[in-house]
Each structure stands twice: as C-alpha cells, then as structure tokens.
Write an enzyme that holds these catalytic residues in place. Structure first.
Site, mmCIF file in Angstrom:
data_model
loop_
_atom_site.group_PDB
_atom_site.id
_atom_site.type_symbol
_atom_site.label_atom_id
_atom_site.label_comp_id
_atom_site.label_asym_id
_atom_site.label_seq_id
_atom_site.Cartn_x
_atom_site.Cartn_y
_atom_site.Cartn_z
ATOM 1 N N LYS A 79 -10.142 0.236 6.805
ATOM 2 C CA LYS A 79 -8.839 0.073 7.450
ATOM 3 C C LYS A 79 -8.528 1.258 8.371
ATOM 4 C CE LYS A 79 -7.795 -3.903 5.702
ATOM 5 N NZ LYS A 79 -7.738 -5.089 6.575
ATOM 6 N N TYR A 85 -12.720 0.520 1.255
ATOM 7 C CA TYR A 85 -11.647 -0.279 1.847
ATOM 8 C C TYR A 85 -10.708 0.584 2.690
ATOM 9 C CZ TYR A 85 -7.920 -3.738 2.262
ATOM 10 O OH TYR A 85 -6.989 -4.610 2.756
#
Length: 209
Positions: free
Chosen positions: A126, A122
């Site tokens: 990002k 994750y």
C-alpha cells in the site's frame, strides 16, 4: 462532476457508489467492474471490463474525479504476487490512464500504516502504491488510510472478533488510534474530499475519519 470508480463492488466501494448517486454534485457515476451488478440508477454507467486488457477500455477513463477502492486479500488470491498484481498493477494502470486523460482528482483507498519501507508485505504494498500515485502529480490527490473496517453484515469471523476486541479496548480508553472505522464513514470522507476544488496532496489517517 463526473466520477469514475474502480473497486465499486467491494465493501467500501458499494457504499461510495450509492453515496455518489445520491449526491447532486455528481451528475454521472461511471463504474468499471468485472461482473454484472444489479444496481441501476439514471446517473449510473456500468462498464464490464477486463483489467488484464485495460488498453481496450482506456478511452472510457474520462471524467473529473477518479476513485479507487480496488483491493483484495492474500487469502482470496492465494499468493503475494497475485495480490500485488491486483492491488498495485491494476490501480496504477487505471491511474496512469486517468492522468493521461486529464482527470484532475484521484482518490485512493489505502490502509493504515501504509509505508513503502515497511517490513510487512501488505503495508509495503500500500505504501508503494501511495508513492506511485503521488508521483503522477494529479492536481488533487487524496489518500485515505483506514484501519480495521466495520462492514455491515460481515461474515468474516476473524474480522468480527478483532473489531469486538478493539472496541472493548476503546471503551476503556485504550488503542484509540486503532479504533475500527465504519465503511460508510470512509466512503463519506472520500466523497466529501473529492468535492473540494483545490490543488493539494491530502492523507487522511484512520482516526480522522
């Protein structure tokens, strides 16, 4: 100013849209969403769109500032591939057309610890998105990296439990950099920074919100 918003029906997005509608600096707020939303306002323009076919509505991505609050969770979509497609591909397509249509400012809701070199999926997702947005070279690029979000009325048990634990540690002076942040504060900072008319690249960390 004319604001463009994707992810406007998410936890932070909903708050941001309402704030923009109440802000006299924005004369029009255009949201691109996948299904009907009951919110109505004289300044609000709603487009129901298919993010898989952005070419059909790319001409609508015209304004002064574009906000992205779009994002999903691995639990909701079931695979990393699908999460990457939504969180990265959808946002990048929107940003590329915004840049092509001469939108000056792009405001991205990212996440704490975002890094394209991260070992965690994750955070790497990002971080890669941040780098790609920065490479588009908008006149004004603002990236916010909130930590755990405090959502009003959240029904996610794990989220509420984590928030209570962190707030408990914060109360005794521990893990201050990991303090949960209210979505209203995140949305307010996004809106405020979008109104600053200057050429810059700004990254706002969670403890600065």
């Amino acid at each position: 100013m004319k604001a463009l918003v994707i992810g406007g029906t998410g936890a932070t997005g909903k708050v941001l849209v309402r704030q923009l509608l109440c802000d006299d600096a924005f004369h029009e707020v255009v949201i691109f969403i996948r299904r009907e939303w009951e919110l109505q306002h004289p300044k609000l323009v709603t487009h129901i769109v298919d993010f898989e076919n952005i070419d059909q509505w790319k001409h609508l991505i015209q304004g002064d500032v574009a906000f992205s609050c779009l994002g999903t969770t691995l639990k909701e979509v079931g695979s990393k591939k699908k999460q990457w497609h939504i969180d990265y591909d959808y946002v990048m397509q929107f940003a590329q057309y915004a840049k092509g249509n001469r939108v000056n400012t792009f405001v991205l809701l990212s996440a704490k610890a975002a890094s394209e070199r991260s070992a965690f999926f994750y955070s790497r997702l990002k971080g890669t998105l941040e780098r790609s947005i920065l490479n588009l070279r908008f006149d004004n690029t603002i990236i916010l990296r909130p930590g755990l979000l405090l959502r009003p009325g959240s029904n996610r048990f794990g989220e509420r439990l984590a928030a209570k634990i962190l707030l408990g540690f914060n109360a005794i002076g521990m893990f201050k950099k990991h303090k949960p942040v209210e979505v209203v504060k995140v949305a307010n900072r996004m809106r405020h920074e979008a109104k600053v008319d200057c050429c810059r690249r700004l990254i706002v960390e969670s403890n600065e919100m």
